[in-house]
Design a protein around this motif. Structure first.
Motif, PDB file in Angstrom:
ATOM      1  N   ASP A 129      30.301  20.861  40.890  1.00  0.00           N
ATOM      2  CA  ASP A 129      30.409  22.257  40.472  1.00  0.00           C
ATOM      3  C   ASP A 129      30.102  23.159  41.663  1.00  0.00           C
ATOM      4  O   ASP A 129      29.112  22.945  42.367  1.00  0.00           O
ATOM      5  CB  ASP A 129      29.411  22.561  39.347  1.00  0.00           C
ATOM      6  CG  ASP A 129      30.062  22.565  37.979  1.00  0.00           C
ATOM      7  OD1 ASP A 129      31.302  22.531  37.913  1.00  0.00           O
ATOM      8  OD2 ASP A 129      29.331  22.615  36.973  1.00  0.00           O
ATOM      9  N   ILE A 130      30.932  24.173  41.863  1.00  0.00           N
ATOM     10  CA  ILE A 130      30.696  25.153  42.921  1.00  0.00           C
ATOM     11  C   ILE A 130      30.413  26.503  42.261  1.00  0.00           C
ATOM     12  O   ILE A 130      31.289  27.086  41.626  1.00  0.00           O
ATOM     13  CB  ILE A 130      31.924  25.288  43.850  1.00  0.00           C
ATOM     14  CG1 ILE A 130      32.298  23.923  44.442  1.00  0.00           C
ATOM     15  CG2 ILE A 130      31.639  26.299  44.956  1.00  0.00           C
ATOM     16  CD1 ILE A 130      31.248  23.298  45.308  1.00  0.00           C
ATOM     17  N   PRO A 131      29.175  27.020  42.381  1.00  0.00           N
ATOM     18  CA  PRO A 131      28.847  28.303  41.762  1.00  0.00           C
ATOM     19  C   PRO A 131      29.736  29.420  42.314  1.00  0.00           C
ATOM     20  O   PRO A 131      29.946  29.521  43.525  1.00  0.00           O
ATOM     21  CB  PRO A 131      27.383  28.530  42.164  1.00  0.00           C
ATOM     22  CG  PRO A 131      26.863  27.152  42.430  1.00  0.00           C
ATOM     23  CD  PRO A 131      28.013  26.418  43.047  1.00  0.00           C
ATOM     24  N   MET A 132      30.257  30.244  41.427  1.00  0.00           N
ATOM     25  CA  MET A 132      31.054  31.394  41.851  1.00  0.00           C
ATOM     26  C   MET A 132      31.042  32.460  40.764  1.00  0.00           C
ATOM     27  O   MET A 132      30.795  32.177  39.590  1.00  0.00           O
ATOM     28  CB  MET A 132      32.487  30.984  42.177  1.00  0.00           C
ATOM     29  CG  MET A 132      33.246  30.292  41.081  1.00  0.00           C
ATOM     30  SD  MET A 132      34.919  29.825  41.595  1.00  0.00           S
ATOM     31  CE  MET A 132      34.604  28.866  43.066  1.00  0.00           C
ATOM     32  N   LYS A 133      31.295  33.693  41.175  1.00  0.00           N
ATOM     33  CA  LYS A 133      31.279  34.808  40.243  1.00  0.00           C
ATOM     34  C   LYS A 133      32.571  34.872  39.441  1.00  0.00           C
ATOM     35  O   LYS A 133      33.606  34.366  39.858  1.00  0.00           O
ATOM     36  CB  LYS A 133      31.072  36.123  40.998  1.00  0.00           C
ATOM     37  CG  LYS A 133      29.723  36.232  41.692  1.00  0.00           C
ATOM     38  CD  LYS A 133      29.587  37.566  42.408  1.00  0.00           C
ATOM     39  CE  LYS A 133      28.228  37.689  43.078  1.00  0.00           C
ATOM     40  NZ  LYS A 133      28.072  38.973  43.797  1.00  0.00           N
ATOM     41  N   SER A 134      32.463  35.496  38.275  1.00  0.00           N
ATOM     42  CA  SER A 134      33.656  35.711  37.469  1.00  0.00           C
ATOM     43  C   SER A 134      34.215  37.097  37.776  1.00  0.00           C
ATOM     44  O   SER A 134      33.466  38.027  38.092  1.00  0.00           O
ATOM     45  CB  SER A 134      33.311  35.621  35.975  1.00  0.00           C
ATOM     46  OG  SER A 134      32.320  36.582  35.627  1.00  0.00           O
ATOM     47  N   TYR A 135      35.522  37.218  37.694  1.00  0.00           N
ATOM     48  CA  TYR A 135      36.184  38.494  37.957  1.00  0.00           C
ATOM     49  C   TYR A 135      37.108  38.812  36.783  1.00  0.00           C
ATOM     50  O   TYR A 135      38.128  38.157  36.595  1.00  0.00           O
ATOM     51  CB  TYR A 135      36.995  38.422  39.257  1.00  0.00           C
ATOM     52  CG  TYR A 135      36.150  38.143  40.480  1.00  0.00           C
ATOM     53  CD1 TYR A 135      35.591  39.181  41.225  1.00  0.00           C
ATOM     54  CD2 TYR A 135      35.899  36.840  40.886  1.00  0.00           C
ATOM     55  CE1 TYR A 135      34.810  38.924  42.343  1.00  0.00           C
ATOM     56  CE2 TYR A 135      35.118  36.571  41.997  1.00  0.00           C
ATOM     57  CZ  TYR A 135      34.579  37.621  42.719  1.00  0.00           C
ATOM     58  OH  TYR A 135      33.800  37.355  43.829  1.00  0.00           O
ATOM     59  N   TYR A 136      36.715  39.822  35.994  1.00  0.00           N
ATOM     60  CA  TYR A 136      37.518  40.208  34.838  1.00  0.00           C
ATOM     61  C   TYR A 136      37.880  41.685  34.936  1.00  0.00           C
ATOM     62  O   TYR A 136      37.009  42.530  35.178  1.00  0.00           O
ATOM     63  CB  TYR A 136      36.756  39.956  33.521  1.00  0.00           C
ATOM     64  CG  TYR A 136      36.750  38.501  33.109  1.00  0.00           C
ATOM     65  CD1 TYR A 136      37.687  38.006  32.207  1.00  0.00           C
ATOM     66  CD2 TYR A 136      35.815  37.616  33.641  1.00  0.00           C
ATOM     67  CE1 TYR A 136      37.693  36.665  31.835  1.00  0.00           C
ATOM     68  CE2 TYR A 136      35.815  36.272  33.285  1.00  0.00           C
ATOM     69  CZ  TYR A 136      36.753  35.814  32.382  1.00  0.00           C
ATOM     70  OH  TYR A 136      36.765  34.488  32.027  1.00  0.00           O
ATOM     71  N   GLY A 137      39.141  41.973  34.738  1.00  0.00           N
ATOM     72  CA  GLY A 137      39.600  43.353  34.746  1.00  0.00           C
ATOM     73  C   GLY A 137      40.075  43.749  33.365  1.00  0.00           C
ATOM     74  O   GLY A 137      39.434  43.459  32.357  1.00  0.00           O
ATOM     75  N   ASP A 138      41.243  44.364  33.308  1.00  0.00           N
ATOM     76  CA  ASP A 138      41.794  44.804  32.030  1.00  0.00           C
ATOM     77  C   ASP A 138      42.812  43.817  31.464  1.00  0.00           C
ATOM     78  O   ASP A 138      43.458  44.096  30.450  1.00  0.00           O
ATOM     79  CB  ASP A 138      42.488  46.175  32.194  1.00  0.00           C
ATOM     80  CG  ASP A 138      41.493  47.247  32.638  1.00  0.00           C
ATOM     81  OD1 ASP A 138      40.327  47.157  32.212  1.00  0.00           O
ATOM     82  OD2 ASP A 138      41.893  48.150  33.400  1.00  0.00           O
ATOM     83  N   GLU A 139      42.957  42.650  32.143  1.00  0.00           N
ATOM     84  CA  GLU A 139      43.956  41.704  31.675  1.00  0.00           C
ATOM     85  C   GLU A 139      43.583  41.134  30.309  1.00  0.00           C
ATOM     86  O   GLU A 139      42.404  41.067  29.948  1.00  0.00           O
ATOM     87  CB  GLU A 139      44.136  40.555  32.682  1.00  0.00           C
ATOM     88  CG  GLU A 139      42.938  39.629  32.796  1.00  0.00           C
ATOM     89  CD  GLU A 139      41.883  40.145  33.745  1.00  0.00           C
ATOM     90  OE1 GLU A 139      40.825  39.497  33.858  1.00  0.00           O
ATOM     91  OE2 GLU A 139      42.100  41.195  34.371  1.00  0.00           O
ATOM     92  N   ILE A 140      44.584  40.717  29.545  1.00  0.00           N
ATOM     93  CA  ILE A 140      44.377  40.143  28.218  1.00  0.00           C
ATOM     94  C   ILE A 140      44.719  38.661  28.268  1.00  0.00           C
ATOM     95  O   ILE A 140      45.828  38.281  28.633  1.00  0.00           O
ATOM     96  CB  ILE A 140      45.259  40.838  27.164  1.00  0.00           C
ATOM     97  CG1 ILE A 140      44.896  42.330  27.082  1.00  0.00           C
ATOM     98  CG2 ILE A 140      45.077  40.178  25.803  1.00  0.00           C
ATOM     99  CD1 ILE A 140      45.775  43.110  26.122  1.00  0.00           C
ATOM    100  N   SER A 141      43.764  37.827  27.918  1.00  0.00           N
ATOM    101  CA  SER A 141      43.975  36.389  27.970  1.00  0.00           C
ATOM    102  C   SER A 141      44.799  35.916  26.779  1.00  0.00           C
ATOM    103  O   SER A 141      44.689  36.448  25.663  1.00  0.00           O
ATOM    104  CB  SER A 141      42.619  35.662  27.982  1.00  0.00           C
ATOM    105  OG  SER A 141      42.804  34.268  27.876  1.00  0.00           O
ATOM    106  N   ASN A 142      45.630  34.906  27.016  1.00  0.00           N
ATOM    107  CA  ASN A 142      46.409  34.303  25.938  1.00  0.00           C
ATOM    108  C   ASN A 142      45.601  33.276  25.164  1.00  0.00           C
ATOM    109  O   ASN A 142      46.059  32.760  24.145  1.00  0.00           O
ATOM    110  CB  ASN A 142      47.661  33.618  26.521  1.00  0.00           C
ATOM    111  CG  ASN A 142      48.662  34.628  27.058  1.00  0.00           C
ATOM    112  OD1 ASN A 142      48.856  35.674  26.470  1.00  0.00           O
ATOM    113  ND2 ASN A 142      49.278  34.301  28.191  1.00  0.00           N
TER     114      ASN A 142
END
Length: 247
Positions: A129-142
């Motif tokens: 596992d490599i720790p990393m940040k999440s990046y969420y904008g205005d996109e809508i996930s399917n």
């Protein structure tokens, strides 16, 4: 992804990185993702957004909850008990390992990454596992968490039983095999013993003796403890060394 991996294997490269196109993965993380593989310390590296509270960043609370549940079931089905965030699609894999993975058998929907972990365990690959940040904008996930969880649970159950069969009965018979069989037989014996005694006394309109209840409970609890011992043994069986040659 299967088409992409197939094309990648036609090249002369040794490490292949998978990065989704939804803007949630920072390309600057690629060197960190590939370094353990290049050093021969891992065969497959994946992102983990759950390493710290700060890494979760802007991940929606519902998605955090859903991923946490799925992470637990993924641990059991894949055998990688130390791995979190199984649906993370930011991954890197070594050529020699990818060549062993049966790409035609991989799940072709949202279970792809989780199924990959199951296949990697069958190959006895070292996963990191490599720790990393999440990046969420205005996109809508399917991906609908409500719809995905039942499907994921079904798939995880299927992979769990396959992994147990491959690891503890087909390829080897070891202490884990003995603990699992003992736990199942002991628990089943306790349930049968308790049911027969309860039925016999109930049919005669009598209360089941306290001693019979205690004996039943002891047998069942012994079976449960044996199963916990099996899980503990299974946790210790993670691959400790990379299977691919140094670059």
């Amino acid at each position: 992804m299967i088409s992409g991996y197939t094309e990648a294997l036609k090249t002369s490269e040794n490490i292949f990185v998978k990065i989704d196109s939804d803007g949630q993965m920072n390309p600057n993380e690629i060197p960190r993702l590939t370094k353990p593989i290049a050093l021969g310390k891992s065969d497959y590296c994946k992102g983990n957004r759950f390493y710290t509270i700060e890494d979760l960043g802007s991940m929606p609370p519902l998605r955090v909850f859903g991923n946490s549940i799925l992470s637990f079931f993924s641990k059991a089905s894949s055998g990688y008990w130390e791995i979190m965030d199984p649906t993370n699609g930011y991954t890197a894999i070594h050529r020699s390992l990818l060549e062993r993975v049966p790409l035609n058998k991989l799940n072709k929907r949202f279970f792809f990454e989780s199924d990959m972990l199951f296949r990697l365990n069958i190959c006895r690959a070292k996963v990191t596992d490599i720790p990393m940040k999440s990046y969420y904008g205005d996109e809508i996930s399917n991906l609908s968490i409500r719809r995905a969880i039942p499907t994921f649970l079904k798939n995880h159950a299927s992979r769990f039983f396959k992994r147990i069969f491959y690891t503890y009965f087909l390829r080897d018979f070891n202490a884990g095999s003995f603990l699992l069989i003992s736990s199942l037989l002991t628990t089943l014996s306790g349930l049968i013993y308790g049911f027969i005694n309860w039925y016999n006394h109930a049919s005669q309109m009598q209360s089941t003796p306290t001693g019979t209840i205690v004996i039943t409970a002891i047998i069942i609890l012994t079976g449960v403890n044996l199963f916990i011992s099996f899980i503990n043994y299974d946790i210790t069986q993670k691959p400790s060394e990379a299977i691919h040659p140094l670059l």
